[in-house]
Design an enzyme around this catalytic site. Sequence first.
Site, PDB file in Angstrom:
ATOM      1  N   GLU A 196       0.874  -0.936  -0.149  1.00  0.00           N
ATOM      2  CA  GLU A 196      -0.203  -0.099  -0.004  1.00  0.00           C
ATOM      3  C   GLU A 196       0.726   0.897  -0.280  1.00  0.00           C
ATOM      4  O   GLU A 196       0.262   2.434  -0.587  1.00  0.00           O
ATOM      5  CB  GLU A 196      -0.877   0.205   1.648  1.00  0.00           C
TER       6      GLU A 196
ATOM      7  N   THR B 190     -12.406   1.975  -2.266  1.00  0.00           N
ATOM      8  CA  THR B 190     -10.098   2.486  -2.253  1.00  0.00           C
ATOM      9  C   THR B 190     -10.735   1.756  -4.368  1.00  0.00           C
ATOM     10  O   THR B 190      -9.890   2.906  -4.978  1.00  0.00           O
ATOM     11  CB  THR B 190      -9.291   2.323  -1.628  1.00  0.00           C
TER      12      THR B 190
END
Length: 327
Positions: free
Chosen positions: A114, A170
């Site tokens: 991430e 997301t």
Amino acid sequence: METALSAERLEVMQHVGKDLDALMSEYLKPIEENWQPTDFLPDSSKDNFFSEVKLLQESCRDLPYDYIAVLIGDTITEEALPTYESWLMDVIGVDQVDNPSGWSRWVRAWTAEENRHGDLLNKYLYLSGRVNMRAMEVSTQFLIADGFDIGTDRDPYRNFIYTSFQELATNVSHRRTATLAKKFGNPHLSKICGVIASDEMRHAKAYKAFVSRILAVDPSELMLALDDMMRKKIVMPAHFLRETGVKMGDTFAHFSDAAQRLGVYTTNDYIEILEALLLEWEIGSVRDLNEKAEKARDYLMALPGRLKRIADRTRIPELQYEFSWIK
């Protein structure tokens, strides 16, 4: 959380995580094979660096105000990873002291993947010339310093429900910014948002699989956790977002309005993600539930319809807010 409940959660986490190596190889990529931010950015060691930056800036010149605002908000959200990692490290069953090769290994490896997202978007925005980087960096520091409360406590069930939902959200957001970048004549930025969206979907599949495994061994407790999370509503990780001189959370409301106006992430997306998760986990047909969990299941199955009726009455503010982030 009660000690007895904590012991049960720990036992289930050990059960779900017993083949963590297989889960990690399925849902995370080997570091050497993964894309890195510099793969998508002008190379500062090359002679053509400045001409490439000029082209990048020209392709960003006509991006709409709301679009830049959403891209910055997405970047700050991605940059606040220290908060998310430290939160997940405190979840029951994640123990980096006594069991460093267990769930804490997943949390670190997930964070490492991430981390590339904010890194790439941050550098891109810096080169774009459209952003007041200092104002953006102040918001990032505020968001990390303020932390968050996502209503999950230390409960792995609630945390995995949250991350399943959040990774899908997301994915939607980055996928839409990719589509819009292409529409606005910026295929380079479209590719950047697209590769990030692809990571988010892979991560969503992982967390959804974790929840499925829990559901198979502890259906009533998982159902009650899902009921609790949906009654409280899934808050976005950047819900405390603010700028200098602005109250905590106020900037997030304006960022959210911009995302709704653009159609990047809307109330209907929230409902569709809930519907997709109810379908994925086959919530409507889960058996062997206690009485309380059966009531929770009935509530959850009726919830999308109820939320749709509310969404139909929701109005999105048309007035653009002036963000300190945008030049």
